[in-house]
Design a protein around this motif. Structure first.
Motif: not given
Length: 308
Positions: A264, A243-245, A249, A88, A256, A262, A95, A174, A91-92
């Motif tokens: 987060s 970062a707060n996604l 997703p 995760a 996710g 995907s 992103f 993502m 992934n971010v």
């Protein structure tokens, strides 16, 4: 003629009040409600999350007295050894590598174009801002229609369409979410740049033109340095929001997917803390995320916001 002076005790009290309230107490009074709001909404939850992350914390019935022993760094060790959490965070990172540069380039370029004297300028400004204020669920429905296996995008691409499709492809899920978020939030950042462009003196453009600078050189040597504070703000805001996604997703890829491609950190934090009933693990993920964002923000502030 004798000049009366305040006694030492009164002067000390006045000095303490000056340090507490500042030289403008009225301004302090206006700021105080927002400080209380920040403390209640941000500082207290963060402090409580730190407390939870160092204890064997679990949900209990209201009013129930239960033992929640101190466990030290056990929750953090469990988080760092969890492959889903590590993925995760990766992934971010992907992103942010897509979303932040794309947001800066597109919002600055479009704001510069919309700042010029063009026809239908107000219409275009409103058009770019509408997705930002539209409910995410409604906009997600449009993107699912566009990017599903039988969607409009794949119909246009034909044999060039990816298989599996965008949102169910572990390599493209993502990046697709990042492009969606960039598009949805673009209007807000365009407004920030439009406000910053009003403070760039037209005399600088005239001087650059007299020196033989074309449109591109004027943009690079006048506009970009002139909106540097706005660029710093855009980078920081895009980083923090990215970062707060969570919503994107959760809605676009069904929580996710595929197989966490995907997901987060906030989504995994929700899954571990709420769905699986391990709030101590979720709190540890949140604390690590806050530390990571702070470090990243300091690095960006150092390099993006430095003065020429």
């Amino acid at each position: 003629m004798t000049v009366l002076s305040a006694p030492p005790s009164a002067r000390r009290r006045a000095g303490v009040l000056d340090r507490v309230l500042g030289k403008q107490p009225i301004g302090t009074a206006f700021v105080t409600p927002y400080v209380v709001f920040l403390a209640a909404v941000f500082a207290y939850p963060l402090g409580f999350a730190v407390y939870m992350s160092f204890h064997d914390y679990f949900f209990a019935a209201p009013g129930a007295i239960v033992e929640r022993p101190f466990v030290g760094f056990e929750n953090y060790a469990a988080v760092l050894s969890d492959p889903a959490v590590r993925r995760a965070f990766g992934n971010v990172g992907i992103f942010l590598l897509i979303n932040v540069p794309l947001t800066v380039v597109l919002s600055l370029g479009l704001a510069n174009a919309l700042n010029a004297a063009i026809r239908w300028r107000t219409f275009f400004r409103v058009s770019y801002y509408v997705p930002y204020v539209t409910a995410s669920v409604a906009v997600v429905g449009v993107w699912l229609f566009l990017f599903n296996s039988n969607g409009l995008v794949n119909s246009v691409l034909g044999p060039l369409a990816p298989d599996p499709s965008w949102l169910v492809n572990s390599n493209l899920a993502m990046p697709t979410v990042a492009i969606y978020v960039t598009w949805k939030q673009l209007g807000f950042f365009i407004l920030l740049y439009l406000a910053a462009l009003q403070n760039v003196s037209k005399d600088l453009y005239e001087a650059a033109s007299m020196d033989g600078a074309g449109r591109w050189k004027s943009f690079w040597n006048v506009t970009v340095p002139g909106v540097r504070p706005a660029t710093t703000l855009v980078v920081l805001l895009a980083t923090v929001t990215g970062a707060n996604l969570f919503t994107e997703p959760y809605l676009l890829t069904g929580g996710g997917g595929p197989d966490g491609a995907s997901a987060s950190p906030v989504l995994v934090m929700y899954q571990r803390g709420i769905e699986q009933g391990n709030p101590d693990i979720g709190a540890a993920i949140g604390v690590l995320l806050v530390i990571g964002v702070l470090i990243l923000a300091l690095i960006e502030r150092r390099f993006v916001g430095k003065e020429e």
